[in-house]
Design a protein around this motif. Sequence first.
Motif, PDB file in Angstrom:
ATOM      1  N   SER A  78      23.949  30.513  55.201  1.00 47.49           N
ATOM      2  CA  SER A  78      23.653  30.997  53.846  1.00 47.49           C
ATOM      3  C   SER A  78      23.268  32.466  53.835  1.00 47.49           C
ATOM      4  CB  SER A  78      22.534  30.148  53.233  1.00 47.49           C
ATOM      5  OG  SER A  78      22.918  28.800  53.138  1.00 47.49           O
ATOM      6  N   GLY A  79      23.436  33.141  54.961  1.00 45.67           N
ATOM      7  CA  GLY A  79      23.203  34.587  55.005  1.00 45.67           C
ATOM      8  C   GLY A  79      21.829  35.005  55.457  1.00 45.67           C
ATOM      9  N   GLY A  80      21.002  34.067  55.923  1.00 50.66           N
ATOM     10  CA  GLY A  80      19.663  34.424  56.381  1.00 50.66           C
ATOM     11  C   GLY A  80      19.684  35.227  57.667  1.00 50.66           C
ATOM     12  N   SER A  81      18.669  36.067  57.852  1.00 55.12           N
ATOM     13  CA  SER A  81      18.562  36.923  59.039  1.00 55.12           C
ATOM     14  C   SER A  81      17.419  36.432  59.921  1.00 55.12           C
ATOM     15  CB  SER A  81      18.301  38.375  58.628  1.00 55.12           C
ATOM     16  OG  SER A  81      19.360  38.865  57.824  1.00 55.12           O
ATOM     17  N   LEU A  82      17.714  36.208  61.206  1.00 55.65           N
ATOM     18  CA  LEU A  82      16.726  35.713  62.156  1.00 55.65           C
ATOM     19  C   LEU A  82      16.310  36.809  63.116  1.00 55.65           C
ATOM     20  CD1 LEU A  82      15.188  33.324  63.530  1.00 55.65           C
ATOM     21  CD2 LEU A  82      17.258  32.975  64.913  1.00 55.65           C
ATOM     22  N   PHE A  83      15.008  36.964  63.299  1.00 51.82           N
ATOM     23  CA  PHE A  83      14.458  37.929  64.251  1.00 51.82           C
ATOM     24  C   PHE A  83      13.616  37.160  65.270  1.00 51.82           C
ATOM     25  CE2 PHE A  83      15.238  40.168  60.332  1.00 51.82           C
ATOM     26  CZ  PHE A  83      15.745  41.408  60.712  1.00 51.82           C
TER      27      PHE A  83
END
Length: 438
Positions: free
Chosen positions: A202-207
């Motif tokens: 869904s376009g989430g960004s993981l750090f």
Amino acid sequence: MPDFDTIVVGAGMAGLSAARLLAEAGRRVALVEARARIGGRILTERVPSAAGRLLPLELGAEFIHGLPMDSWNLIHEANLATEERGGSQFCWEQEKLGPCGGPFKSSFKILESLPAWLGAQPAGTDMPFSDYLTLAGVSADEAHSAIAYVEGFNAADSRKIGVAALARQQSAEDAIDSERIFHLKQGYDGLPRFLLEKFQRSGGSLFLDHPVSKLEWQRGSVRIWAHEGKTTLSLTAEQAIVTIPLGVLQSGAVEFLPAIRQLDDNAGRLAMGSALRMSLLFDRKFWEERAPGMSFLHSLGLLVPTWWSPEPDPAPVLTAWIAGAAAIGRFAPLVRQGHRQACSAVLDTLAQVFALPAASLQQWLVSSHLHDWQSDAYSRGSYSYAPAGALDASRALAQPVEHTIYFAGEHTDDQGHWGTVHAAIASGVRAAEQLVTA
């Protein structure tokens, strides 16, 4: 423009649940995790058996307690296979191994009677569990067994945990048939991996590997500072959901500027439990001869007071469970000496229970596995509980802070499910819904 709409701090089950829902709702979401992995206190390790087959061993959360819809809806959506645990309970009493006797069974009756007893008291009544046992005139043997059970199950100090919390927990467990226990056949980490896939699709960004050290905020605006080695990352958003464990919140490892009064007033009222577990993989189920079909084994008074097997799964695995202030106090020094010393002590206890030479157990042992959650800087304990007088603290923590900061995690559950994965999932969903409807 801020970098993101929402920053979610912590990629355990609460953070992943919230981040997934927000990303699917079309929000720009950053999920920032201190560890180099997702899952938080879910930690599955795959180890080779004597036959060479990889077995999933849980070093953190293991059980699905009963039929909580928050967990089961997710399990069904992810199409993950489960198995219900079964078997018989055994006790080591008076230096003999056999079916559990009266004092152990009385522990359940004492806890089952708490909701009715509390309902007959003046509103607001609460006291430490140990005080309640004295007040109720429970015999010494039954009190010893009840304390051992509560401290083991809740990873709590019986001199602190409140009867109001235990009564609420008992009612909550009854509502979901928590006496039934399930496990995920391919490993508990299937749940966080499924949520992460949904989040990233869904376009989430993981750090990953970015521990947050500071969160600066004002109404409608958040900035966090996270570190990757010597590099500092700064991210901005309109709102943040903070899902780091209670022990980390209490440690002050994350600085909130300005300070959040409801956090300062309530986090310290709750307590983080202490528990250690060691999973032992053998080349045979040697316990079948003396304890056929054993699921749980209770060896009160010994170094390791609780054990379980994956019955009916045939894997030759035993888990040693040491929880609560007293048990941890005896076992933690061995852990500090090293894994070998701790494992040797566990095997010695097992040898005593089954009247076997410790050398034989050592010979049959394929591998042993332990994670010290107390010394883990990103956990600082096992899971939370509510001391006497703190029943309202979790609900207070769960309230939004000026529609900008939201807290989630099992410690924010106010339904009686503290310390469970389903409480973490539900808290993440609740925080996401609070944010969206603000």
